[in-house]
Design an enzyme around this catalytic site. Structure first.
Site, PDB file in Angstrom:
ATOM      1  N   ASP A 113     -12.247  -5.815  -2.719  1.00  0.00           N
ATOM      2  CA  ASP A 113     -13.061  -7.046  -2.707  1.00  0.00           C
ATOM      3  C   ASP A 113     -14.441  -6.715  -2.148  1.00  0.00           C
ATOM      4  O   ASP A 113     -14.662  -5.616  -1.648  1.00  0.00           O
ATOM      5  CB  ASP A 113     -12.380  -8.122  -1.834  1.00  0.00           C
TER       6      ASP A 113
ATOM      7  N   ILE B 293     -13.188  -9.795   6.747  1.00  0.00           N
ATOM      8  CA  ILE B 293     -14.587 -10.177   6.501  1.00  0.00           C
ATOM      9  C   ILE B 293     -14.669 -10.919   5.165  1.00  0.00           C
ATOM     10  O   ILE B 293     -14.331 -10.368   4.111  1.00  0.00           O
ATOM     11  CB  ILE B 293     -15.508  -8.934   6.512  1.00  0.00           C
TER      12      ILE B 293
ATOM     13  N   MET C  76      -9.393  -2.879   8.690  1.00  0.00           N
ATOM     14  CA  MET C  76      -8.913  -3.337   9.988  1.00  0.00           C
ATOM     15  C   MET C  76      -8.107  -2.295  10.779  1.00  0.00           C
ATOM     16  O   MET C  76      -7.496  -2.645  11.778  1.00  0.00           O
ATOM     17  CB  MET C  76      -8.087  -4.624   9.793  1.00  0.00           C
ATOM     18  N   GLU C  77      -8.089  -1.048  10.321  1.00  0.00           N
ATOM     19  CA  GLU C  77      -7.246  -0.048  11.003  1.00  0.00           C
ATOM     20  C   GLU C  77      -7.869   1.343  11.182  1.00  0.00           C
ATOM     21  O   GLU C  77      -7.553   2.043  12.153  1.00  0.00           O
ATOM     22  CB  GLU C  77      -5.909   0.160  10.234  1.00  0.00           C
TER      23      GLU C  77
ATOM     24  N   GLU D  94       0.819  -1.217   0.000  1.00  0.00           N
ATOM     25  CA  GLU D  94       0.000   0.000   0.000  1.00  0.00           C
ATOM     26  C   GLU D  94       0.855   1.272   0.000  1.00  0.00           C
ATOM     27  O   GLU D  94       0.354   2.344  -0.315  1.00  0.00           O
ATOM     28  CB  GLU D  94      -0.955  -0.010   1.203  1.00  0.00           C
TER      29      GLU D  94
ATOM     30  N   GLY E 129     -12.869  -3.891   2.035  1.00  0.00           N
ATOM     31  CA  GLY E 129     -13.924  -4.729   1.454  1.00  0.00           C
ATOM     32  C   GLY E 129     -15.224  -3.928   1.401  1.00  0.00           C
ATOM     33  O   GLY E 129     -15.559  -3.208   2.347  1.00  0.00           O
TER      34      GLY E 129
HETATM   35  N1  ADE Z   1      -9.395  -5.060   3.790  1.00  0.00           N
HETATM   36  C1  ADE Z   1      -9.624  -5.342   2.499  1.00  0.00           C
HETATM   37  N2  ADE Z   1     -10.622  -6.227   2.365  1.00  0.00           N
HETATM   38  C2  ADE Z   1     -11.045  -6.513   3.619  1.00  0.00           C
HETATM   39  C3  ADE Z   1     -12.041  -7.366   4.149  1.00  0.00           C
HETATM   40  N3  ADE Z   1     -12.812  -8.118   3.340  1.00  0.00           N
HETATM   41  N4  ADE Z   1     -12.191  -7.426   5.509  1.00  0.00           N
HETATM   42  C4  ADE Z   1     -11.398  -6.674   6.318  1.00  0.00           C
HETATM   43  N5  ADE Z   1     -10.438  -5.861   5.864  1.00  0.00           N
HETATM   44  C5  ADE Z   1     -10.265  -5.780   4.530  1.00  0.00           C
END
Ligand code: ADE
Length: 250
Positions: free
Chosen positions: A215, A170, A191-192, A11, A77
Site C-alpha cells: 500500500d 500509517i 511495524m517490526e 506472510e 507501506g
Molecule cells: N505494513 C504494511 N503497510 C503498512 C503501513 N501503511 N503502515 C505500517 N505498517 C505497514
C-alpha cells in the site's frame, strides 16, 4: 539454523507448506516450526504485529532455537513515491520512527546504544536483492494474471532502501510526511523491522528484512493492505526465500 519471521500468518503460510520434517513448539503464544526448508535447516514463526512482539520472538529464536541468522519477510507501506504495490524493498538502514527520548537524547536515538539506526550487512542485502529480482523476473509463474492486473503489478522492481519501523499503521499523508521530514531517504514503513534489527545487533547475528509494498501508506492503505495480504503476500515470501535458498545450495 536460519530463523524466518513474518508478522502475519499470511506472510509465512506458503513457506510453512514447503517445510519438511516439521517439529512444532509453542512458547509464549507463538508456534515455532523447525524443519528443512528448500534443503536448509530453518525455523519459521509468525511473530504478531509490532516492535515488542517482534523483539520477543527474535529473542526466543536466538535463545531457544540457536538461530545464527534471521530473515524477516512481509509487507510495507511505501514512503518513497516511486515505489508501487508489488515492488520489493531490501533493508539497508533501519530506524525506529517512534523512538523519541528528547530532550535527553537526539530524536530516534536508541537509548544506550548511541545509534540512530541499524544497518544490514552489505552481502546480505545483495544476496536478497538478487533473489527478489530472480523471483520477479518469473512472477507470472506464481501469481495469476488476474491478481497481477488487480494490483496493477506490471514491471515490479527491487530496491535496497532505508526502512522506518514503529508501532503505528500509517494511513494518512500527514503521518507519512512526518516520517519523510524527520528521517533521511526512507523507502517504506512497517511495524517490526528495526526491532528485529536491534535484537540481532545486540546478539551479533546477521539479519535481512525483505518487504513487499502492499500500500502507499495513505488513506487507502487499510483496504490495499488487507487485499494484498489476503491474496498474494505469501507468494512473494515463498518465491523470494526459495530463490535465496536454492541459489545458495546450487
Ligand atoms: N505494513 C504494511 N503497510 C503498512 C503501513 N501503511 N503502515 C505500517 N505498517 C505497514
Amino acid at each position: 539454523m536460519i530463523g524466518i519471521m513474518g508478522a502475519m500468518p499470511e506472510e509465512v503460510n506458503n513457506l510453512l507448506d514447503q517445510l519438511k520434517d516439521v517439529k512444532s513448539t509453542t512458547i509464549g503464544m507463538r508456534t515455532y516450526y523447525e524443519g528443512v526448508l528448500f534443503a536448509k535447516p530453518a525455523v519459521i514463526v509468525f511473530s504478531r504485529w509490532g516492535k515488542v512482539a517482534a523483539a520477543t520472538t527474535v529473542s526466543t529464536l536466538l535463545l531457544k532455537f540457536k538461530v545464527t541468522e534471521l530473515i524477516f519477510t512481509g509487507v510495507a507501506g511505501a514512503i518513497n513515491h516511486t515505489l508501487k504495490v508489488g515492488d520489493v524493498v531490501i533493508s539497508d538502514k533501519l530506524f525506529q520512527h517512534d523512538m523519541d527520548a528528547r530532550p535527553l537524547m537526539a530524536q530516534y536515538e536508541i537509548p544506550l546504544l548511541n545509534k540512530l539506526f541499524f544497518e544490514t550487512e552489505q552481502e546480505k542485502q545483495e544476496e536478497a536483492k538478487a533473489a527478489a529480482e530472480r523471483f520477479l523476473k518469473n512472477i507470472k509463474k506464481t501469481i495469476s494474471s488476474e491478481d497481477l492486473e488487480e494490483f496493477r503489478i506490471k514491471s515490479p522492481r527491487v530496491i535496497i532502501g532505508n526502512i522506518a519501523s514503529g508501532d503505528r499503521f500509517i494511513a494518512s499523508n500527514t503521518d507519512k510526511n512526518i516520517i519523510e521530514e524527520g528521517l533521511p531517504n526512507i523507502a517504506c514503513v512497517e511495524m517490526e523491522g528495526a526491532a528485529v534489527a536491534q535484537v540481532c545487533y545486540e546478539f551479533g547475528i546477521p539479519f535481512t528484512i525483505i518487504r513487499t509494498i502492499s500500500d502507499a501508506a495513505d488513506t487507502q492503505s487499510d483496504m490495499d493492505f488487507t487485499k494484498f495480504i489476503a491474496s498474494i503476500a505469501s507468494n512473494y515470501s515463498e518465491g523470494i526465500i526459495r530463490e535465496l535458498f536454492e541459489h545458495e545450495n546450487a
